[in-house]
Design a protein around this motif. Structure first.
Motif, PDB file in Angstrom:
ATOM      1  N   GLN A  49     -31.373  23.130   4.332  1.00 22.99           N
ATOM      2  CA  GLN A  49     -32.156  22.185   5.122  1.00 22.99           C
ATOM      3  C   GLN A  49     -31.477  20.832   5.278  1.00 22.99           C
ATOM      4  OE1 GLN A  49     -35.007  23.062   6.686  1.00 22.99           O
ATOM      5  NE2 GLN A  49     -34.585  25.122   5.896  1.00 22.99           N
ATOM      6  N   LYS A  50     -30.165  20.803   5.105  1.00 18.53           N
ATOM      7  CA  LYS A  50     -29.418  19.552   5.235  1.00 18.53           C
ATOM      8  C   LYS A  50     -28.260  19.664   6.214  1.00 18.53           C
ATOM      9  CE  LYS A  50     -30.533  17.764   0.635  1.00 18.53           C
ATOM     10  NZ  LYS A  50     -29.999  17.254  -0.661  1.00 18.53           N
ATOM     11  N   ILE A  51     -27.618  20.839   6.240  1.00 17.05           N
ATOM     12  CA  ILE A  51     -26.482  21.061   7.132  1.00 17.05           C
ATOM     13  C   ILE A  51     -26.922  22.031   8.225  1.00 17.05           C
ATOM     14  CG2 ILE A  51     -24.097  21.859   7.297  1.00 17.05           C
ATOM     15  CD1 ILE A  51     -23.781  21.217   4.338  1.00 17.05           C
ATOM     16  N   PHE A  52     -26.732  21.641   9.469  1.00 13.81           N
ATOM     17  CA  PHE A  52     -27.146  22.470  10.606  1.00 13.81           C
ATOM     18  C   PHE A  52     -25.906  22.876  11.401  1.00 13.81           C
ATOM     19  CE2 PHE A  52     -30.739  19.925   9.406  1.00 13.81           C
ATOM     20  CZ  PHE A  52     -31.801  20.814   9.460  1.00 13.81           C
ATOM     21  N   VAL A  53     -25.775  24.200  11.617  1.00 12.25           N
ATOM     22  CA  VAL A  53     -24.595  24.744  12.293  1.00 12.25           C
ATOM     23  C   VAL A  53     -25.037  25.462  13.552  1.00 12.25           C
ATOM     24  CG1 VAL A  53     -22.600  26.264  12.072  1.00 12.25           C
ATOM     25  CG2 VAL A  53     -23.453  25.048  10.067  1.00 12.25           C
ATOM     26  N   ASP A  54     -24.411  25.119  14.684  1.00 12.06           N
ATOM     27  CA  ASP A  54     -24.690  25.850  15.924  1.00 12.06           C
ATOM     28  C   ASP A  54     -24.209  27.294  15.758  1.00 12.06           C
ATOM     29  OD1 ASP A  54     -25.845  23.791  17.420  1.00 12.06           O
ATOM     30  OD2 ASP A  54     -23.893  22.956  17.893  1.00 12.06           O
ATOM     31  N   SER A  86     -21.410  34.117  15.384  1.00 17.15           N
ATOM     32  CA  SER A  86     -20.409  33.054  15.477  1.00 17.15           C
ATOM     33  C   SER A  86     -21.019  31.755  14.990  1.00 17.15           C
ATOM     34  CB  SER A  86     -19.925  32.882  16.924  1.00 17.15           C
ATOM     35  OG  SER A  86     -19.198  34.011  17.355  1.00 17.15           O
ATOM     36  N   PHE A  87     -20.300  31.064  14.105  1.00 17.98           N
ATOM     37  CA  PHE A  87     -20.729  29.775  13.584  1.00 17.98           C
ATOM     38  C   PHE A  87     -19.737  28.722  14.083  1.00 17.98           C
ATOM     39  CE2 PHE A  87     -21.852  33.128  10.603  1.00 17.98           C
ATOM     40  CZ  PHE A  87     -23.216  32.931  10.446  1.00 17.98           C
ATOM     41  N   TYR A  88     -20.230  27.750  14.846  1.00 20.90           N
ATOM     42  CA  TYR A  88     -19.347  26.755  15.458  1.00 20.90           C
ATOM     43  C   TYR A  88     -19.192  25.570  14.502  1.00 20.90           C
ATOM     44  CZ  TYR A  88     -19.918  29.660  19.514  1.00 20.90           C
ATOM     45  OH  TYR A  88     -19.908  30.741  20.358  1.00 20.90           O
ATOM     46  N   MET A  89     -18.021  25.493  13.885  1.00 20.87           N
ATOM     47  CA  MET A  89     -17.772  24.463  12.879  1.00 20.87           C
ATOM     48  C   MET A  89     -17.522  23.104  13.514  1.00 20.87           C
ATOM     49  SD  MET A  89     -15.460  26.670  10.215  1.00 20.87           S
ATOM     50  CE  MET A  89     -14.267  27.173  11.477  1.00 20.87           C
ATOM     51  N   ASN A  90     -16.940  23.107  14.705  1.00 21.07           N
ATOM     52  CA  ASN A  90     -16.737  21.886  15.472  1.00 21.07           C
ATOM     53  C   ASN A  90     -16.524  22.281  16.930  1.00 21.07           C
ATOM     54  OD1 ASN A  90     -13.925  22.644  15.689  1.00 21.07           O
ATOM     55  ND2 ASN A  90     -13.611  21.765  13.646  1.00 21.07           N
ATOM     56  N   LYS A  91     -16.090  21.358  17.772  1.00 19.91           N
ATOM     57  CA  LYS A  91     -15.927  21.641  19.190  1.00 19.91           C
ATOM     58  C   LYS A  91     -14.834  22.659  19.466  1.00 19.91           C
ATOM     59  CE  LYS A  91     -17.458  17.040  20.627  1.00 19.91           C
ATOM     60  NZ  LYS A  91     -17.061  15.802  21.359  1.00 19.91           N
ATOM     61  N   LEU A  92     -13.859  22.756  18.586  1.00 21.26           N
ATOM     62  CA  LEU A  92     -12.703  23.622  18.813  1.00 21.26           C
ATOM     63  C   LEU A  92     -12.796  24.965  18.113  1.00 21.26           C
ATOM     64  CD1 LEU A  92      -9.729  24.145  19.746  1.00 21.26           C
ATOM     65  CD2 LEU A  92      -9.001  22.918  17.679  1.00 21.26           C
ATOM     66  N   MET A  93     -13.308  24.988  16.873  1.00 17.29           N
ATOM     67  CA  MET A  93     -13.198  26.170  16.025  1.00 17.29           C
ATOM     68  C   MET A  93     -14.549  26.809  15.727  1.00 17.29           C
ATOM     69  SD  MET A  93     -10.449  24.613  13.304  1.00 17.29           S
ATOM     70  CE  MET A  93     -10.512  26.094  12.285  1.00 17.29           C
ATOM     71  N   SER A  94     -14.501  28.129  15.516  1.00 20.27           N
ATOM     72  CA  SER A  94     -15.682  28.880  15.091  1.00 20.27           C
ATOM     73  C   SER A  94     -15.276  29.911  14.056  1.00 20.27           C
ATOM     74  CB  SER A  94     -16.356  29.565  16.283  1.00 20.27           C
ATOM     75  OG  SER A  94     -15.511  30.562  16.830  1.00 20.27           O
ATOM     76  N   LEU A  95     -16.235  30.294  13.224  1.00 18.09           N
ATOM     77  CA  LEU A  95     -16.041  31.343  12.229  1.00 18.09           C
ATOM     78  C   LEU A  95     -16.971  32.489  12.591  1.00 18.09           C
ATOM     79  CD1 LEU A  95     -14.786  32.292   9.510  1.00 18.09           C
ATOM     80  CD2 LEU A  95     -16.747  31.216   8.377  1.00 18.09           C
ATOM     81  N   GLY A  96     -16.419  33.719  12.673  1.00 11.58           N
ATOM     82  CA  GLY A  96     -17.218  34.849  13.110  1.00 11.58           C
ATOM     83  C   GLY A  96     -17.179  36.020  12.149  1.00 11.58           C
ATOM     84  N   PHE A  97     -18.281  36.771  12.124  1.00 12.58           N
ATOM     85  CA  PHE A  97     -18.384  38.012  11.356  1.00 12.58           C
ATOM     86  C   PHE A  97     -18.871  39.085  12.321  1.00 12.58           C
ATOM     87  CE2 PHE A  97     -18.965  34.525   8.428  1.00 12.58           C
ATOM     88  CZ  PHE A  97     -18.129  34.860   7.369  1.00 12.58           C
TER      89      PHE A  97
END
Length: 281
Positions: free
Chosen positions: A155-160, A212-223
């Motif tokens: 409930q503190k970090i929100f990831v697109d 897909s988890f968007y860590m920033n505007k450029l990069m994402s981490l996917g499973f």
């Protein structure tokens, strides 16, 4: 009768009065004022996919293998036409494999050459050398993205985040035991060279889902989960070819010995998106 007619007339008069008093129902439009007046339902929505190319190196691991697990290294190249629709290709090469416990047990219990119990189904002492192996995969595919939102961590970090499904056609390069026992220059199925592997390419449907988890505007981490079912001879066995439904051995190894397998794998992907900034609506 006169009294009955009087009562009916009274009821009719009362009903007419009530109908006349009921007006037409109308919905009242809610007028929004202030800073939200005239604004769209969603503001400053980042479209991480629309109009962007994605280059994503991947590492993949096969699942539920009987005889050999395979590790793949590859990547995905994709262009996202819309935020909910993409087209691309995923390809990977098998860089390593691990024999399962079942393979090790068969290896330990196989009879040595020259034994009267030597089988045409097992390479004595080297069973893992005859089991089939996946070598490479290439899959043109479509990607649909039906869900997107934010994932809260503590409930503190929100990831697109978005969830997607993909489907296409897989071209699978593999090795399996070559044909034997059929004459025409083929070796007998108890000869040592009959256990050698031969290459072929299988074509199969492929489909699955991912996050897909968007860590920033450029990069994402996917499973990602992927299935690519088709028939192949994973153990190098003569298991079919004769009998009423071809369900019994026929002292030959060929395409009739291939059995259906719901091949599966999971992948981890690190995506890079270009242009480097998403569109904002």
């Amino acid at each position: 009768m006169r009294a009955l007619f009087a009562r009916l007339a009274g009821v009719a008069a009362l009903a007419g009065t009530l109908m006349a008093s009921v007006g037409t129902a109308e919905a009242q439009e809610i007028q929004i004022t202030g800073p939200l007046a005239g604004k769209p339902p969603v503001m400053d929505l980042r479209r991480y996919r629309e109009g962007r190319f994605e280059i994503a190196p991947t590492v993949s691991f096969t699942l539920l293998d009987e005889y050999r697990r395979t590790i793949f290294v590859g990547g995905r190249l994709q262009y996202n036409i819309k935020d909910w629709l993409g087209i691309g290709v995923w390809a990977a090469y098998g860089v390593g494999s691990i024999a399962t416990d079942l393979t090790d047990q068969i290896d330990q219990k196989a009879k040595p050459r020259g034994s009267p119990l030597t089988s045409s189904n097992v390479t004595p002492g080297a069973f893992q050398d005859q089991v089939g192996k996946l070598e490479w995969i290439a899959a043109p595919q479509l990607t649909l993205v039906p869900f997107r939102g934010k994932l809260a961590i503590f409930q503190k970090i929100f990831v697109d985040t978005d969830a997607y499904i993909h489907g296409g056609v897989a071209f699978v390069g593999l090795k399996e035991r070559g044909d034997c026992g059929g004459g025409g220059g083929q070796p007998g199925c108890t000869e040592a060279r009959s256990f050698d592997l031969a290459s072929r390419t299988a074509i199969a449907p492929t489909f699955g889902l991912g996050l897909s988890f968007y860590m920033n505007k450029l990069m994402s981490l996917g499973f990602e989960y992927r299935a690519f079912p088709f028939s192949w001879n994973r153990g190098g066995f003569d298991s079919r070819g004769t009998g009423a439904n071809g369900e019994f051995p026929d002292d030959k190894v060929n395409s009739e010995d291939r059995t259906f397998k719901f091949n599966q794998m999971i992948s981890i992907a690190l995506g890079f998106h270009f242009p480097t900034s998403p569109k904002i609506r």
